[in-house]
Scaffold this active site. Structure first.
Site, PDB file in Angstrom:
ATOM      1  N   CYS A   1       6.334  -6.647   7.257  1.00 14.72           N
ATOM      2  CA  CYS A   1       7.314  -5.981   8.116  1.00 14.72           C
ATOM      3  C   CYS A   1       7.881  -7.001   9.099  1.00 14.72           C
ATOM      4  O   CYS A   1       7.175  -7.897   9.555  1.00 14.72           O
ATOM      5  CB  CYS A   1       6.660  -4.826   8.872  1.00 14.72           C
ATOM      6  SG  CYS A   1       7.831  -3.797   9.776  1.00 14.72           S
TER       7      CYS A   1
ATOM      8  N   CYS B   1       3.618   8.610   1.019  1.00 13.31           N
ATOM      9  CA  CYS B   1       4.112   7.648   2.005  1.00 13.31           C
ATOM     10  C   CYS B   1       4.417   6.342   1.272  1.00 13.31           C
ATOM     11  O   CYS B   1       3.520   5.670   0.769  1.00 13.31           O
ATOM     12  CB  CYS B   1       3.043   7.442   3.081  1.00 13.31           C
ATOM     13  SG  CYS B   1       3.592   6.384   4.431  1.00 13.31           S
TER      14      CYS B   1
ATOM     15  N   GLU C   1       0.821  -1.196   0.000  1.00 19.02           N
ATOM     16  CA  GLU C   1       0.000   0.000   0.000  1.00 19.02           C
ATOM     17  C   GLU C   1       0.866   1.261   0.000  1.00 19.02           C
ATOM     18  O   GLU C   1       1.936   1.296   0.606  1.00 19.02           O
ATOM     19  CB  GLU C   1      -0.951  -0.003   1.204  1.00 19.02           C
ATOM     20  CG  GLU C   1      -2.038  -1.067   1.055  1.00 19.02           C
ATOM     21  CD  GLU C   1      -3.033  -1.104   2.202  1.00 19.02           C
ATOM     22  OE1 GLU C   1      -4.171  -1.558   1.965  1.00 19.02           O
ATOM     23  OE2 GLU C   1      -2.683  -0.691   3.324  1.00 19.02           O
TER      24      GLU C   1
ATOM     25  N   CYS D   1       0.945  -1.392  15.668  1.00 18.35           N
ATOM     26  CA  CYS D   1       0.935  -1.139  14.225  1.00 18.35           C
ATOM     27  C   CYS D   1       0.254  -2.275  13.477  1.00 18.35           C
ATOM     28  O   CYS D   1       0.623  -3.443  13.628  1.00 18.35           O
ATOM     29  CB  CYS D   1       2.367  -0.960  13.726  1.00 18.35           C
ATOM     30  SG  CYS D   1       2.483  -0.630  11.958  1.00 18.35           S
TER      31      CYS D   1
ATOM     32  N   GLU E   1      10.437  -1.777   7.330  1.00 22.37           N
ATOM     33  CA  GLU E   1      11.527  -1.048   7.983  1.00 22.37           C
ATOM     34  C   GLU E   1      12.568  -0.721   6.910  1.00 22.37           C
ATOM     35  O   GLU E   1      13.287  -1.613   6.432  1.00 22.37           O
ATOM     36  CB  GLU E   1      12.139  -1.903   9.090  1.00 22.37           C
ATOM     37  CG  GLU E   1      13.494  -1.442   9.621  1.00 22.37           C
ATOM     38  CD  GLU E   1      13.514  -0.001  10.101  1.00 22.37           C
ATOM     39  OE1 GLU E   1      14.238   0.807   9.477  1.00 22.37           O
ATOM     40  OE2 GLU E   1      12.816   0.324  11.088  1.00 22.37           O
TER      41      GLU E   1
ATOM     42  N   CYS F   1       5.705  -4.315  15.703  1.00 20.62           N
ATOM     43  CA  CYS F   1       5.370  -3.299  16.704  1.00 20.62           C
ATOM     44  C   CYS F   1       3.912  -3.495  17.098  1.00 20.62           C
ATOM     45  O   CYS F   1       3.034  -3.598  16.244  1.00 20.62           O
ATOM     46  CB  CYS F   1       5.604  -1.901  16.148  1.00 20.62           C
ATOM     47  SG  CYS F   1       7.344  -1.587  15.757  1.00 20.62           S
TER      48      CYS F   1
ATOM     49  N   CYS G   1      -1.557   6.569   9.616  1.00 19.68           N
ATOM     50  CA  CYS G   1      -0.302   6.022  10.132  1.00 19.68           C
ATOM     51  C   CYS G   1      -0.550   4.760  10.950  1.00 19.68           C
ATOM     52  O   CYS G   1      -1.373   4.746  11.859  1.00 19.68           O
ATOM     53  CB  CYS G   1       0.380   7.084  10.990  1.00 19.68           C
ATOM     54  SG  CYS G   1       1.963   6.573  11.653  1.00 19.68           S
TER      55      CYS G   1
ATOM     56  N   ASN H   1      -4.116   5.510  15.644  1.00 20.30           N
ATOM     57  CA  ASN H   1      -5.132   5.202  14.635  1.00 20.30           C
ATOM     58  C   ASN H   1      -5.600   3.765  14.852  1.00 20.30           C
ATOM     59  O   ASN H   1      -4.864   2.812  14.561  1.00 20.30           O
ATOM     60  CB  ASN H   1      -4.550   5.384  13.230  1.00 20.30           C
ATOM     61  CG  ASN H   1      -4.121   6.825  12.982  1.00 20.30           C
ATOM     62  OD1 ASN H   1      -4.900   7.743  13.168  1.00 20.30           O
ATOM     63  ND2 ASN H   1      -2.865   7.019  12.597  1.00 20.30           N
TER      64      ASN H   1
END
Length: 393
Positions: A135, A128, A115, A142, A195, A139, A370, A327
């Site tokens: 990933c 972005c 995305e 996230c 990352e 985290c 985010c 978010n």
């Protein structure tokens, strides 16, 4: 350094199976393009000039068809078309938020999807960009981190996201027409999926292409790379890319950051802060951005705000602190801090002499904000065998 502490549950990326057939010129550095042109019949004495011509057509004018490269001989154009292609990721879907944010789902080689988000603001437009499929970092706040890492993106797939967005914005200039200095796409943030510093070489090459003055021509100060804290690669970022730096910080104690940002188990807060203090480009005019997501009851106390200031002052880091209201996404284990708590936190930082903007959530209605990015086809966790099969291995 606790070298044996795990960084993630799934560190290794699956190598990409290179496609057979014509060579894609997108994503090659100037030196690499010169090399492949010579290998495929371009006389060595002409190669530098040909690279310059082709480079401008691809990156300044956005041309994808060799037949349109009118300052090249017809026979040479035909020869190029036999041996090379100019390909960027394919747009699968495009959503537009009520606030004008655009979210693209793009398909890359191997059928995987990432995305990309374009955020229009007054006076600028920010893209972005993603650097990995999935990933490694897991985290806990996230949404992207709940998707397993599949592989690194190539430099072509990274710079191709910028080219794709310029296509959609109809922002490629037309040869011979007056130059329009207004940029709809004026800024790049490497804050999408992945990352960036675990895919350093491809990110570096893609950003060098984006900054090249004879192409897309974005200033290095218009590019911000966000890392969760891959300490050994931070100095290289300044030396080999030269862009601005943002840190996904999010906590003021190792105990909390170990949970929120698991890479902290490898490089603790003090090691990270020392690397930032030593960052060659850090200055009052090029401050390091501390990204701090506001999580109710986790990292949003007044004590946290004062600790954050003390840490930055202790290491004398030129900094600004971006406060990010969390978010929320389906199944998220956290809640957004209240508006009063966020503003109280920001006020403490501001009074200590640091900029503390509160980020306005953008694109929440299309899950483009985010921490919300997660490609549609990878939402369910997949086994390694499934991923290998889909990657053609």
């Amino acid at each position: 350094m606790s070298a044996k502490a795990p960084i993630t549950q799934d560190v290794m990326t699956i190598p990409r199976k290179l496609p057979e057939g014509p060579i894609n010129l997108v994503g090659l550095t100037r030196a690499q393009m010169r090399e492949v042109l010579i290998e495929n019949g371009t006389p060595e004495k002409q190669a530098k000039m040909r690279v310059g011509q082709i480079w401008q057509w691809i990156y300044q004018w956005g041309v994808r068809d060799f037949a349109e490269m009118t300052n090249l001989a017809k026979t040479y154009r035909a020869d190029l078309a036999e041996k090379f292609v100019i390909e960027i990721p394919e747009v699968v879907s495009r959503q537009v938020s009520e606030d004008g944010t655009r979210k693209y789902l793009v398909r890359i080689v191997g059928g995987h999807e990432v995305e990309v988000v374009y955020i229009p603001e007054e006076g600028r437009g920010t893209l972005c960009v993603s650097s990995q499929v999935g990933c490694t970092l897991t985290c806990s706040f996230c949404h992207t981190g709940t998707q397993k890492l599949v592989r690194n993106l190539t430099s072509a797939e990274i710079v191709g996201q910028i080219m794709m967005a310029r296509d959609d914005l109809e922002e490629w200039p037309v040869p011979g027409e007056p130059k329009d200095e207004t940029r709809l796409l004026s800024n790049i943030v490497l804050m999408g999926m992945g990352e960036p510093l675990y895919n350093f070489d491809n990110v570096r090459d893609a950003m060098k292409i984006a900054m090249d003055p004879e192409g897309i021509s974005l200033s290095r100060r218009r590019i911000t790379l966000s890392t969760s804290g891959v300490v050994p690669e931070i100095a290289r970022t300044a030396e080999e890319i030269g862009c601005l730096l943002a840190i996904s910080f999010h906590a003021t104690t190792d105990e909390t950051r170990d949970i929120l940002v698991p890479i902290n188990k490898r490089w603790k807060i003090k090691e990270l802060l020392q690397a930032l203090a030593d960052y060659p480009r850090a200055s009052n005019s090029e401050r390091i951005t501390f990204e701090y997501v506001m999580l109710e009851g986790v990292n949003d106390t007044k004590e946290d705000a004062h600790r954050l200031i003390e840490l930055i002052k202790e290491y004398n880091i030129p900094a600004k602190i971006n406060l990010i209201p969390f978010n929320e996404w389906p199944g998220a284990p956290y809640k957004r801090s209240s508006g009063n708590r966020i503003h109280a936190f920001a006020d403490i930082i501001y009074k200590a002499g640091y900029a503390s903007p509160i980020r306005t959530p953008r694109g929440e209605d299309i899950m483009a904000a985010c921490g919300q990015l997660k490609s549609a086809t990878e939402r369910a966790r997949k086994s390694r065998k499934q991923i290998e099969a889909e990657a053609g291995l």
